[in-house]
Design a protein around this motif. Structure first.
Motif, PDB file in Angstrom:
ATOM      1  N   CYS A  15       0.818  -1.217   0.000  1.00 48.82           N
ATOM      2  CA  CYS A  15       0.000   0.000   0.000  1.00 48.82           C
ATOM      3  C   CYS A  15       0.850   1.266   0.000  1.00 48.82           C
ATOM      4  CB  CYS A  15      -0.963   0.016   1.182  1.00 48.82           C
ATOM      5  SG  CYS A  15      -1.944  -1.468   1.363  1.00 48.82           S
ATOM      6  N   PHE A  56      -7.186   2.362   4.274  1.00 50.07           N
ATOM      7  CA  PHE A  56      -7.759   1.374   5.173  1.00 50.07           C
ATOM      8  C   PHE A  56      -8.154   0.105   4.417  1.00 50.07           C
ATOM      9  CE2 PHE A  56     -11.693  -0.476   6.847  1.00 50.07           C
ATOM     10  CZ  PHE A  56     -11.227  -0.962   8.061  1.00 50.07           C
ATOM     11  N   GLU A  57      -8.791   0.273   3.257  1.00 48.99           N
ATOM     12  CA  GLU A  57      -9.206  -0.881   2.463  1.00 48.99           C
ATOM     13  C   GLU A  57      -7.995  -1.686   1.985  1.00 48.99           C
ATOM     14  OE1 GLU A  57     -12.186  -2.174   1.761  1.00 48.99           O
ATOM     15  OE2 GLU A  57     -13.153  -0.690   3.024  1.00 48.99           O
ATOM     16  N   CYS A  58      -6.932  -0.995   1.617  1.00 48.92           N
ATOM     17  CA  CYS A  58      -5.731  -1.685   1.172  1.00 48.92           C
ATOM     18  C   CYS A  58      -5.118  -2.479   2.314  1.00 48.92           C
ATOM     19  CB  CYS A  58      -4.729  -0.666   0.638  1.00 48.92           C
ATOM     20  SG  CYS A  58      -3.224  -1.406   0.005  1.00 48.92           S
ATOM     21  N   LYS A  59      -5.018  -1.883   3.487  1.00 50.31           N
ATOM     22  CA  LYS A  59      -4.448  -2.585   4.638  1.00 50.31           C
ATOM     23  C   LYS A  59      -5.344  -3.747   5.070  1.00 50.31           C
ATOM     24  CE  LYS A  59      -0.991  -0.985   6.504  1.00 50.31           C
ATOM     25  NZ  LYS A  59       0.365  -1.476   6.295  1.00 50.31           N
ATOM     26  N   ARG A  60      -6.652  -3.552   5.001  1.00 50.00           N
ATOM     27  CA  ARG A  60      -7.569  -4.619   5.381  1.00 50.00           C
ATOM     28  C   ARG A  60      -7.503  -5.777   4.401  1.00 50.00           C
ATOM     29  NH1 ARG A  60     -13.964  -3.771   5.964  1.00 50.00           N
ATOM     30  NH2 ARG A  60     -13.784  -3.734   3.723  1.00 50.00           N
ATOM     31  N   SER A  61      -7.280  -5.474   3.132  1.00 55.52           N
ATOM     32  CA  SER A  61      -7.216  -6.545   2.138  1.00 55.52           C
ATOM     33  C   SER A  61      -5.975  -7.416   2.336  1.00 55.52           C
ATOM     34  CB  SER A  61      -7.235  -5.968   0.723  1.00 55.52           C
ATOM     35  OG  SER A  61      -6.017  -5.319   0.424  1.00 55.52           O
ATOM     36  N   LEU A  63      -5.103  -8.624   5.172  1.00 57.96           N
ATOM     37  CA  LEU A  63      -5.495  -9.628   6.150  1.00 57.96           C
ATOM     38  C   LEU A  63      -6.567 -10.578   5.628  1.00 57.96           C
ATOM     39  CD1 LEU A  63      -5.702  -7.325   9.272  1.00 57.96           C
ATOM     40  CD2 LEU A  63      -3.825  -8.821   8.609  1.00 57.96           C
ATOM     41  N   ASP A  64      -7.216 -10.192   4.553  1.00 58.12           N
ATOM     42  CA  ASP A  64      -8.301 -10.972   3.987  1.00 58.12           C
ATOM     43  C   ASP A  64      -7.722 -12.159   3.215  1.00 58.12           C
ATOM     44  OD1 ASP A  64     -10.696 -11.883   3.062  1.00 58.12           O
ATOM     45  OD2 ASP A  64     -11.092 -10.168   1.756  1.00 58.12           O
ATOM     46  N   ARG A  72      -4.187  -7.316  -3.709  1.00 58.66           N
ATOM     47  CA  ARG A  72      -4.452  -6.234  -2.777  1.00 58.66           C
ATOM     48  C   ARG A  72      -5.205  -5.118  -3.458  1.00 58.66           C
ATOM     49  NH1 ARG A  72       0.981  -6.762  -1.318  1.00 58.66           N
ATOM     50  NH2 ARG A  72       1.402  -4.857  -2.444  1.00 58.66           N
ATOM     51  N   LYS A  73      -6.049  -4.421  -2.703  1.00 63.65           N
ATOM     52  CA  LYS A  73      -6.731  -3.246  -3.229  1.00 63.65           C
ATOM     53  C   LYS A  73      -5.785  -2.062  -3.133  1.00 63.65           C
ATOM     54  CE  LYS A  73     -11.354  -4.708  -1.992  1.00 63.65           C
ATOM     55  NZ  LYS A  73     -12.555  -4.397  -1.233  1.00 63.65           N
TER      56      LYS A  73
END
Length: 75
Positions: A15, A56-61, A63-64, A72-73
């Motif tokens: 990210c 936030f979406e990139c960091k959350r992706s 962990l997904d 990654r997003k």
């Protein structure tokens, strides 16, 4: 093209592009320049909200578990 890619060295962290754009956005806001507040305070006040959500979406992706297949997003 995002500002991150123009005249920058390669950053291998996840990210990194979104992180750099968020940092630049915060440092260029009137909140930091004119009012003299810290970037953290301006972020809590809601400045650069769209980049904050993207980061936030990139960091959350990361962990997904589905991100292994989708990637990654972010950029």
């Amino acid at each position: 093209m995002p500002k991150y890619y123009e005249e920058k060295e390669e950053d291998g962290r996840a990210c990194a592009g979104v992180r750099e754009d968020l940092k630049q956005c915060l440092l260029e806001t009137a909140c930091v320049i004119q009012e003299g507040k810290s970037a953290r305070q301006c972020l809590k006040e809601g400045h650069c909200r769209s980049l904050q959500v993207s980061f936030f979406e990139c960091k959350r992706s990361m962990l997904d578990a589905r991100a292994r297949f989708r990637g990654r997003k972010g950029y």
